[in-house]
Scaffold this motif. Sequence first.
Motif, mmCIF file in Angstrom:
data_model
loop_
_atom_site.group_PDB
_atom_site.id
_atom_site.type_symbol
_atom_site.label_atom_id
_atom_site.label_comp_id
_atom_site.label_asym_id
_atom_site.label_seq_id
_atom_site.Cartn_x
_atom_site.Cartn_y
_atom_site.Cartn_z
ATOM 1 N N LEU A 1 0.820 -1.214 0.000
ATOM 2 C CA LEU A 1 0.000 0.000 0.000
ATOM 3 C C LEU A 1 0.853 1.263 0.000
ATOM 4 N N THR A 2 2.121 1.129 0.386
ATOM 5 C CA THR A 2 3.001 2.298 0.466
ATOM 6 C C THR A 2 2.977 3.100 -0.832
ATOM 7 N N SER A 3 3.089 2.424 -1.941
ATOM 8 C CA SER A 3 3.180 3.126 -3.226
ATOM 9 C C SER A 3 1.881 3.837 -3.586
ATOM 10 N N HIS A 4 0.768 3.452 -2.951
ATOM 11 C CA HIS A 4 -0.528 4.058 -3.273
ATOM 12 C C HIS A 4 -0.873 5.240 -2.366
ATOM 13 N N VAL A 5 -0.316 5.280 -1.159
ATOM 14 C CA VAL A 5 -0.745 6.317 -0.207
ATOM 15 C C VAL A 5 0.396 7.169 0.352
ATOM 16 N N TRP A 6 1.633 6.797 0.013
ATOM 17 C CA TRP A 6 2.734 7.511 0.653
ATOM 18 C C TRP A 6 3.120 8.754 -0.134
ATOM 19 N N PRO A 7 3.439 9.872 0.524
ATOM 20 C CA PRO A 7 3.445 10.065 1.985
ATOM 21 C C PRO A 7 2.027 10.116 2.555
ATOM 22 N N VAL B 1 -12.803 19.173 7.620
ATOM 23 C CA VAL B 1 -11.734 19.128 6.618
ATOM 24 C C VAL B 1 -10.880 17.870 6.807
ATOM 25 N N ALA B 2 -10.530 17.566 8.061
ATOM 26 C CA ALA B 2 -9.715 16.382 8.337
ATOM 27 C C ALA B 2 -10.451 15.109 7.939
ATOM 28 N N GLN B 3 -11.743 15.050 8.235
ATOM 29 C CA GLN B 3 -12.543 13.882 7.874
ATOM 30 C C GLN B 3 -12.608 13.716 6.369
ATOM 31 N N GLU B 4 -12.765 14.822 5.652
ATOM 32 C CA GLU B 4 -12.843 14.764 4.200
ATOM 33 C C GLU B 4 -11.530 14.272 3.600
ATOM 34 N N ARG B 5 -10.399 14.716 4.167
ATOM 35 C CA ARG B 5 -9.094 14.258 3.673
ATOM 36 C C ARG B 5 -8.944 12.747 3.879
ATOM 37 N N LEU B 6 -9.331 12.277 5.043
ATOM 38 C CA LEU B 6 -9.266 10.832 5.309
ATOM 39 C C LEU B 6 -10.154 10.059 4.340
ATOM 40 N N ASN B 7 -11.381 10.508 4.198
ATOM 41 C CA ASN B 7 -12.328 9.810 3.332
ATOM 42 C C ASN B 7 -11.835 9.767 1.886
ATOM 43 N N ARG B 8 -11.333 10.900 1.405
ATOM 44 C CA ARG B 8 -10.895 10.986 0.006
ATOM 45 C C ARG B 8 -9.694 10.069 -0.251
ATOM 46 N N ARG B 9 -8.736 10.083 0.673
ATOM 47 C CA ARG B 9 -7.525 9.273 0.493
ATOM 48 C C ARG B 9 -7.863 7.781 0.417
ATOM 49 N N TRP B 10 -8.675 7.315 1.377
ATOM 50 C CA TRP B 10 -8.927 5.873 1.425
ATOM 51 C C TRP B 10 -10.019 5.441 0.464
ATOM 52 N N ALA B 11 -10.842 6.376 0.014
ATOM 53 C CA ALA B 11 -11.794 6.038 -1.060
ATOM 54 C C ALA B 11 -11.035 5.757 -2.344
#
Length: 283
Positions: free
Chosen positions: A234-240, A264-274
């Motif tokens: 998963l590193t290559s998909h989400v890092w940093p 804003v923090a919730q939206e960043r989390l949701n967008r990244r893992w979506a």
Amino acid sequence: MPHRGTAHLRVFQPLTAYPDAVQARLIAGTHRSRVEVEAEADERARQRLVRRAADPFPEPGEDELVRVVTDSHGSAFYCPDELGLRAEMAAALLEGAMTPSAFEAAIPAAARAMNRGRALVQLEDEWGLSPDPDEPHGEGGHHRVQTRTATWGVPHGWLAAFDPEEPVQRLVDGETVACRRARVTVARERCAHAAAVLVRHAPESELLGELTVMGEWLGSFHPDSVLELDYGALTSHVWPDDSVYDLWTLLDALEEGDAATGGVAQERLNRRWAAVGMLARAN
């Protein structure tokens, strides 16, 4: 091929946390470097996938892989792979989620019975415990597997165990695999603090349940243990990955009543893992 979207949460305990029989096996298993362990784990996973008959369990007689980390003082901490035991636990979960015919096709009863027998004999011989692997065993207490696995995502409960300011490790020099590490006692305190915030401000949150399970799991290990979040492929998909920062920003915002920052923090989390979830569907 091994699963390209798998992350692992591992507890590494000091040698003294294990019974004598397990200590001997752990020491014997340290002839491989971490690079070699990961390469061997990948090759074994590939071999299981290309078998003619469906059988997701480890080969009989296969030596157990052992991962080792050292702290700044040179002290060693060990995490046995426990693949046979973890495979049985995964099979038990799948059994309730699949139709009987589909489950039998994916996990033949004979192969499962052989693997379960080997895993439970090892528990009895080395740990002095009886079935089931994650249930109480009288005076012997509990046996908790030291590895948790997630596919195409990292549970937020895992993220709460870490501090965004802590340096990120590289499992292998030159490789693009990242991990976070923390002392188990510190990680448990962070999970407890996060849970307390949610009890006060978001008691219906699913994350609260995750944190409760995390706290109980971490509390079952030696207090000097080290917790490692291995992002794996998963590193290559989400890092940093700023997810730890975003999660703690969200929790702090809840505590302070700052709905805008929390949103804003919730939206960043949701967008990244979506985005990672979309990769899962594509694969």
